[in-house]
Write a protein that holds these residues in place. Structure first.
Motif, PDB file in Angstrom:
ATOM      1  N   PHE A   8       0.748  -1.131  -0.005  1.00 35.41           N
ATOM      2  CA  PHE A   8       0.167  -0.094  -0.032  1.00 35.41           C
ATOM      3  C   PHE A   8       0.855   1.297  -0.063  1.00 35.41           C
ATOM      4  O   PHE A   8       1.608   1.350   0.900  1.00 35.41           O
ATOM      5  N   GLY A  10       0.792   5.450  -0.036  1.00 34.69           N
ATOM      6  CA  GLY A  10       0.037   6.823   0.115  1.00 34.69           C
ATOM      7  C   GLY A  10       0.019   7.172   1.657  1.00 34.69           C
ATOM      8  O   GLY A  10       1.107   7.295   2.114  1.00 34.69           O
ATOM      9  N   SER A  44      -4.253   4.784   2.560  1.00 33.13           N
ATOM     10  CA  SER A  44      -3.530   3.560   2.570  1.00 33.13           C
ATOM     11  C   SER A  44      -3.104   2.868   3.777  1.00 33.13           C
ATOM     12  O   SER A  44      -3.034   1.753   4.113  1.00 33.13           O
ATOM     13  N   LEU A  60       3.335  -1.179   4.083  1.00 27.64           N
ATOM     14  CA  LEU A  60       2.829   0.017   3.997  1.00 27.64           C
ATOM     15  C   LEU A  60       3.996   0.958   3.747  1.00 27.64           C
ATOM     16  O   LEU A  60       5.248   0.823   4.370  1.00 27.64           O
ATOM     17  N   ALA A 138      -2.202   1.831  -4.877  1.00 26.38           N
ATOM     18  CA  ALA A 138      -1.851   2.987  -4.679  1.00 26.38           C
ATOM     19  C   ALA A 138      -2.989   3.987  -4.485  1.00 26.38           C
ATOM     20  O   ALA A 138      -4.306   3.687  -4.984  1.00 26.38           O
ATOM     21  N   SER A 139      -3.148   5.047  -3.603  1.00 25.63           N
ATOM     22  CA  SER A 139      -4.233   5.867  -3.503  1.00 25.63           C
ATOM     23  C   SER A 139      -3.920   7.197  -4.158  1.00 25.63           C
ATOM     24  O   SER A 139      -2.634   7.607  -4.460  1.00 25.63           O
ATOM     25  N   ASP A 164      -6.781   2.945  -5.907  1.00 23.21           N
ATOM     26  CA  ASP A 164      -7.801   3.379  -5.025  1.00 23.21           C
ATOM     27  C   ASP A 164      -8.259   4.893  -5.463  1.00 23.21           C
ATOM     28  O   ASP A 164      -7.290   5.622  -5.165  1.00 23.21           O
ATOM     29  N   GLU A 259     -12.327   2.612   2.677  1.00 22.48           N
ATOM     30  CA  GLU A 259     -10.819   1.929   2.985  1.00 22.48           C
ATOM     31  C   GLU A 259     -10.718   0.436   3.247  1.00 22.48           C
ATOM     32  O   GLU A 259     -10.006  -0.256   2.496  1.00 22.48           O
TER      33      GLU A 259
END
Length: 304
Positions: A8, A10, A44, A60, A138-139, A164, A259
């Motif tokens: 993840f 972000g 994220s 993360l 990815a956000s 996302d 989320e």
């Protein structure tokens, strides 16, 4: 079956949520008997926490400040079972902070201080690929250049790229350059996001089809998934549309639910390869999260 590793990329922040009887006028002080909470936030970060709680392997990549809140977030991430080698400290910088004011009727106003999140660039994101992820999530909260470079690198290395697309309306321009993205496995949007990027209000099935079709013409994406709150999901694969109902439930507090949906959808899809089944599971996760108060506090855990 081995757990799939999800990276993840972000935002990570502290969410300061305050209940207030109303928004005070200029110069006015009021007494509130509502609750307030400090908890982890950032799309994220919450997505990665949800993935870990649901039993997936979650990494993360984010930046925190050199302060108490940054230390606290790192401690929470570690305790939640995240891989945190790519959660780095930006010296002489504050940790991101979200201040949310909620009135009794559910009206919410938010002020977001990006802080260290501003300094998450493509060098940190691409450096995180050393964890050998099975997928990158990815956000759109991240910098556009970072997202574009990361998607290109993912395509070069054959790593599935998931985007996302839920955003703060003021944080991402309407003309985000989707056409510059590398091959994308999934684009996940809320209803307002679909309207923002297509110019079409997805209030009914016909408009949802048109919104998805309009967005998909802009870049190489395998699936577009609209997350429709407690209504369910809407999937478009470039040829066929599928509407998937969610479980009937009351939305008590939607914080964190989007989320959680994204993490559950991607995790289940990676493990089983069936997007329809993954959407059903994700809708159940959304309902479980939204039925309780508090974003981080309401994120679900996998039953033993």
């Amino acid at each position: 079956m081995a757990k799939k590793r999800m990276l993840f990329v972000g935002n990570a922040a502290i969410r300061f949520a305050v209940g207030t009887p109303y928004i005070p006028a200029p110069g006015e002080s009021i007494l509130s008997d509502g609750n307030y909470t400090f908890a982890p936030g950032g799309r994220s970060a919450l997505g990665a926490i949800t993935a870990a709680r649901l039993g997936y392997d979650a990494v993360l990549c984010a930046r925190v400040g050199d302060d108490y809140y940054g230390d606290r977030l790192v401690e929470v991430f570690r305790n939640e079972g995240l891989h945190i080698a790519n959660v780095t400290v930006r010296r002489e910088c504050q940790t991101g902070l979200s201040l949310e004011l909620t009135e009794p009727d559910g009206t919410t106003r938010e002020i977001f201080f990006p802080g260290a999140n501003t300094y998450l660039d493509h060098t940190y994101a691409e450096g995180a690929l050393g964890c050998y992820p099975d997928a990158i999530v990815a956000s759109l909260e991240a910098d556009a250049d970072t997202i574009l470079r990361l998607s290109a690198t993912a395509e070069e290395r054959g790593i599935p790229f998931f985007l996302d697309g839920s955003v703060r309306r003021e944080a991402v321009p309407v003309d985000f350059p989707f056409e510059k993205l590398g091959a994308t496995e999934l684009l996940i949007l809320g209803e307002e996001d679909a309207r923002l990027f297509s110019g079409i209000d997805p209030a009914n099935e016909e408009n949802r089809k048109l919104a998805c079709y309009t967005i998909r013409k802009r870049f190489d994406v395998r699936y577009i998934v609209l997350q429709l709150g407690n209504v369910g999901s809407f999937i478009y694969d470039g040829k066929y549309f599928s509407a998937i109902s969610g479980p009937e439930s009351e939305v008590v507090d939607p914080a964190g639910a989007s989320e959680a949906y994204t993490a559950a959808l991607i995790g289940e899809y990676l493990q089983g390869g069936d997007l329809r089944s993954a959407a059903e599971f994700a809708s159940a996760v959304y309902a479980a999260t939204a039925s309780r108060h508090g974003g981080y506090q309401s994120l679900p855990k996998k039953k033993a």
